[in-house]
Design a protein around this motif. Structure first.
Motif, PDB file in Angstrom:
ATOM      1  N   GLY A 201      -1.377   2.565 -13.070  1.00 51.36           N
ATOM      2  CA  GLY A 201      -2.499   2.024 -14.086  1.00 51.36           C
ATOM      3  C   GLY A 201      -3.783   2.639 -13.930  1.00 51.36           C
ATOM      4  N   ARG A 202      -4.005   2.760 -14.265  1.00 53.75           N
ATOM      5  CA  ARG A 202      -5.836   3.339 -14.540  1.00 53.75           C
ATOM      6  C   ARG A 202      -7.118   2.444 -13.658  1.00 53.75           C
ATOM      7  NH1 ARG A 202      -8.460   1.766 -20.728  1.00 53.75           N
ATOM      8  NH2 ARG A 202      -6.935   0.060 -19.916  1.00 53.75           N
ATOM      9  N   GLN A 203      -6.829   1.330 -12.836  1.00 54.52           N
ATOM     10  CA  GLN A 203      -6.899   1.101 -11.907  1.00 54.52           C
ATOM     11  C   GLN A 203      -7.065   1.445 -10.800  1.00 54.52           C
ATOM     12  OE1 GLN A 203     -10.364  -0.572 -11.668  1.00 54.52           O
ATOM     13  NE2 GLN A 203      -9.872   0.206 -14.036  1.00 54.52           N
ATOM     14  N   TRP A 204      -7.255   2.413  -9.511  1.00 58.74           N
ATOM     15  CA  TRP A 204      -6.724   3.146  -8.177  1.00 58.74           C
ATOM     16  C   TRP A 204      -6.012   1.479  -6.884  1.00 58.74           C
ATOM     17  CZ3 TRP A 204     -10.188   7.251  -7.060  1.00 58.74           C
ATOM     18  CH2 TRP A 204     -10.029   8.907  -8.554  1.00 58.74           C
ATOM     19  N   MET A 205      -6.706   0.490  -7.603  1.00 61.69           N
ATOM     20  CA  MET A 205      -6.799  -0.194  -6.002  1.00 61.69           C
ATOM     21  C   MET A 205      -5.418  -0.374  -5.623  1.00 61.69           C
ATOM     22  SD  MET A 205      -7.488  -4.337  -5.069  1.00 61.69           S
ATOM     23  CE  MET A 205      -5.967  -4.904  -6.581  1.00 61.69           C
ATOM     24  N   GLN A 206      -4.688  -0.479  -6.239  1.00 63.74           N
ATOM     25  CA  GLN A 206      -3.159  -0.946  -5.805  1.00 63.74           C
ATOM     26  C   GLN A 206      -2.383   0.020  -5.358  1.00 63.74           C
ATOM     27  OE1 GLN A 206      -0.339  -1.220  -8.833  1.00 63.74           O
ATOM     28  NE2 GLN A 206      -1.176   0.258 -10.864  1.00 63.74           N
ATOM     29  N   GLY A 207      -2.559   0.688  -5.266  1.00 62.49           N
ATOM     30  CA  GLY A 207      -2.173   2.119  -4.015  1.00 62.49           C
ATOM     31  C   GLY A 207      -3.550   2.638  -3.290  1.00 62.49           C
ATOM     32  N   LYS A 208      -4.065   1.623  -3.051  1.00 61.61           N
ATOM     33  CA  LYS A 208      -5.100   1.702  -1.290  1.00 61.61           C
ATOM     34  C   LYS A 208      -5.346   0.677  -0.959  1.00 61.61           C
ATOM     35  CE  LYS A 208      -7.406   5.550  -3.399  1.00 61.61           C
ATOM     36  NZ  LYS A 208      -7.352   7.143  -2.811  1.00 61.61           N
ATOM     37  N   THR A 209      -4.424  -0.128  -0.641  1.00 64.25           N
ATOM     38  CA  THR A 209      -4.733  -1.115   0.314  1.00 64.25           C
ATOM     39  C   THR A 209      -3.515  -2.444   0.551  1.00 64.25           C
ATOM     40  OG1 THR A 209      -6.270  -2.831   0.751  1.00 64.25           O
ATOM     41  CG2 THR A 209      -5.390  -3.255  -1.817  1.00 64.25           C
ATOM     42  N   PHE A 210      -2.840  -1.202   0.868  1.00 65.65           N
ATOM     43  CA  PHE A 210      -1.560  -1.913   0.992  1.00 65.65           C
ATOM     44  C   PHE A 210      -1.540  -2.163   3.079  1.00 65.65           C
ATOM     45  CE2 PHE A 210       0.687  -0.291  -2.720  1.00 65.65           C
ATOM     46  CZ  PHE A 210       1.888  -0.403  -1.684  1.00 65.65           C
ATOM     47  N   ASP A 211      -0.914  -3.413   3.374  1.00 68.24           N
ATOM     48  CA  ASP A 211      -1.418  -3.495   4.474  1.00 68.24           C
ATOM     49  C   ASP A 211      -1.126  -2.779   5.869  1.00 68.24           C
ATOM     50  OD1 ASP A 211      -1.389  -6.055   3.469  1.00 68.24           O
ATOM     51  OD2 ASP A 211       0.802  -7.055   4.539  1.00 68.24           O
ATOM     52  N   ARG A 212      -1.409  -2.769   6.885  1.00 69.70           N
ATOM     53  CA  ARG A 212      -1.519  -1.344   8.549  1.00 69.70           C
ATOM     54  C   ARG A 212      -1.410  -0.163   7.574  1.00 69.70           C
ATOM     55  NH1 ARG A 212      -1.470  -3.941  12.611  1.00 69.70           N
ATOM     56  NH2 ARG A 212      -0.521  -2.029  13.436  1.00 69.70           N
ATOM     57  N   SER A 213      -2.131   0.407   6.316  1.00 68.80           N
ATOM     58  CA  SER A 213      -2.269   1.388   5.748  1.00 68.80           C
ATOM     59  C   SER A 213      -3.527   2.771   6.172  1.00 68.80           C
ATOM     60  CB  SER A 213      -2.411   1.244   4.095  1.00 68.80           C
ATOM     61  OG  SER A 213      -2.874   1.566   3.243  1.00 68.80           O
ATOM     62  N   THR A 214      -4.674   2.074   6.870  1.00 68.26           N
ATOM     63  CA  THR A 214      -5.750   2.414   6.383  1.00 68.26           C
ATOM     64  C   THR A 214      -6.943   2.469   8.323  1.00 68.26           C
ATOM     65  OG1 THR A 214      -6.475   1.761   4.040  1.00 68.26           O
ATOM     66  CG2 THR A 214      -8.094   2.462   5.569  1.00 68.26           C
ATOM     67  N   PRO A 215      -6.385   3.877   8.644  1.00 68.48           N
ATOM     68  CA  PRO A 215      -7.236   3.878   9.624  1.00 68.48           C
ATOM     69  C   PRO A 215      -8.748   4.180   9.818  1.00 68.48           C
ATOM     70  CG  PRO A 215      -4.845   5.633   9.574  1.00 68.48           C
ATOM     71  CD  PRO A 215      -5.747   4.641   8.263  1.00 68.48           C
ATOM     72  N   LEU A 216      -9.063   4.108  10.378  1.00 63.11           N
ATOM     73  CA  LEU A 216     -10.807   3.782  10.668  1.00 63.11           C
ATOM     74  C   LEU A 216     -11.126   3.413  12.627  1.00 63.11           C
ATOM     75  CD1 LEU A 216     -13.527   2.727   8.548  1.00 63.11           C
ATOM     76  CD2 LEU A 216     -13.389   0.452  10.243  1.00 63.11           C
ATOM     77  N   GLY A 217     -12.197   4.424  12.702  1.00 70.09           N
ATOM     78  CA  GLY A 217     -12.989   4.805  14.271  1.00 70.09           C
ATOM     79  C   GLY A 217     -12.358   6.398  14.203  1.00 70.09           C
ATOM     80  N   PRO A 218     -12.843   6.153  15.537  1.00 69.14           N
ATOM     81  CA  PRO A 218     -12.181   4.747  16.919  1.00 69.14           C
ATOM     82  C   PRO A 218     -13.756   4.119  16.772  1.00 69.14           C
ATOM     83  CG  PRO A 218     -12.076   7.566  17.579  1.00 69.14           C
ATOM     84  CD  PRO A 218     -12.695   7.327  16.084  1.00 69.14           C
ATOM     85  N   TRP A 219     -14.547   4.994  16.707  1.00 68.62           N
ATOM     86  CA  TRP A 219     -15.896   3.980  17.048  1.00 68.62           C
ATOM     87  C   TRP A 219     -16.978   4.589  15.891  1.00 68.62           C
ATOM     88  CZ3 TRP A 219     -13.755   7.511  21.164  1.00 68.62           C
ATOM     89  CH2 TRP A 219     -14.491   8.457  20.629  1.00 68.62           C
TER      90      TRP A 219
END
Length: 316
Positions: A201-219
């Motif tokens: 669709g025209r909104q991107w959110m559905q491809g961006k926030t799947f469970d356990r998909s976005t690494p963040l860190g390490p600090w």
């Protein structure tokens, strides 16, 4: 300071990583208050230096955290065994010690698309006149070393190296010239994207926030250590192959401009997370495409911050 969230033997706390040690902020602040003769030192420490980075920032606790770290550092230098027994510090490589995503449940995760001109060009997109915003949710966040899970419903999972900004001071209608005063620090984010869902669709959110998909860190590196966030090399390597290499000076909208712009729309609050977009080199724009597969290892590196590394696995 390098602020970390870490777990050890079933408990999760917040500390500062220094020279291979994690200096525990809540425990050190408790002992500091006891030394000062404060009644109910543990209760006050829990309120003023809680074991959660979002809460620590919300309670304006960075100054107290620095006092606690100085106390723990001195105690460790004076009597290492005593400091370890009192829980003031733990070896970062000790068995059972694990770094987690430095922000566990940020109130807002706001992301930019197409914020590097070369990435806009490689996707045949016009250069945006205003920041292109979308959102993620906390369910997507994982920490260093945790696996990126390829969902069984997607066959087009992509990597995106990004500088992430952590808000430390609340604000609405923030002036761009003073916007960096509202930043607590910076970290690394991999905006893993399920392209087949993103472009349904025209909104991107559905491809961006799947469970356990976005690494963040390490600090989180606190802001005083990065006076210019627009001068940082950024790269992404997948299974030993460098696929993205750029510098944050190539952003279309600077960190300051982005903070100021978003604050026109909503109040930014301590612990909010802003992902500032990715440079060229993403997998779906390559010929042939280079999408993530089980067994891959993704390493995102940003100068003066560090490297975020995660393996890739298939969803069971």
């Amino acid at each position: 300071m390098r602020l970390v969230t870490y777990s050890e033997r079933g408990r999760t706390s917040v500390g500062v990583l220094e020279a291979g040690w994690i200096l525990d902020i809540p425990q050190a602040y408790t002992e500091l208050l006891r030394q000062q003769g404060v009644a109910d030192a543990a209760g006050r420490a829990l309120a003023e230096c809680p074991p959660d980075v979002v809460l620590l920032l919300a309670r304006d606790g960075l100054g107290r955290a620095r006092e606690a770290v100085a106390f723990a550092r001195e105690a460790l230098a004076r009597d290492r065994e005593g400091a370890l027994q009192r829980g003031l510090a733990v070896a970062a490589d000790a068995p059972g010690v694990r770094l987690r995503a430095p922000l566990q449940r940020p109130g807002k995760i706001i992301c930019l698309g197409l914020n590097y001109a070369d990435h806009a060009r490689e996707t045949n997109s016009p250069i945006p006149q205003y920041p292109e915003l979308f959102n993620k949710f906390a369910n997507a966040l994982i920490g260093p070393g945790e696996p990126i899970v390829l969902p069984r419903v997607s066959q087009q999972v992509d990597y995106e190296a990004e500088l992430a900004v952590v808000i430390g001071k609340p604000g609405r209608y923030i002036d761009e010239q003073r916007a960096l005063e509202h930043v607590a620090g910076y970290t690394v984010l991999n905006d893993v994207s399920m392209r087949d869902f993103q472009f349904r669709g025209r909104q991107w959110m559905q491809g961006k926030t799947f469970d356990r998909s976005t690494p963040l860190g390490p600090w989180i590196v606190t802001a005083e250590e990065i006076p210019d966030p627009q001068a940082l090399d950024i790269s992404c390597e997948v299974s030993g192959e460098v696929l993205q290499r750029s510098n944050t000076r190539e952003m279309i909208f600077s960190v300051a401009a982005v903070v100021a712009y978003i604050s026109q729309i909503m109040t930014l609050e301590p612990g909010d997370l802003i992902a500032t977009g990715t440079p060229a080199g993403v997998g779906f724009a390559r010929e042939p495409k280079r999408l993530l597969q089980p067994g891959d290892v993704v390493r995102v590196t940003i100068e003066r911050i560090g490297t975020l590394e995660n393996p890739v696995i298939a969803e069971e």
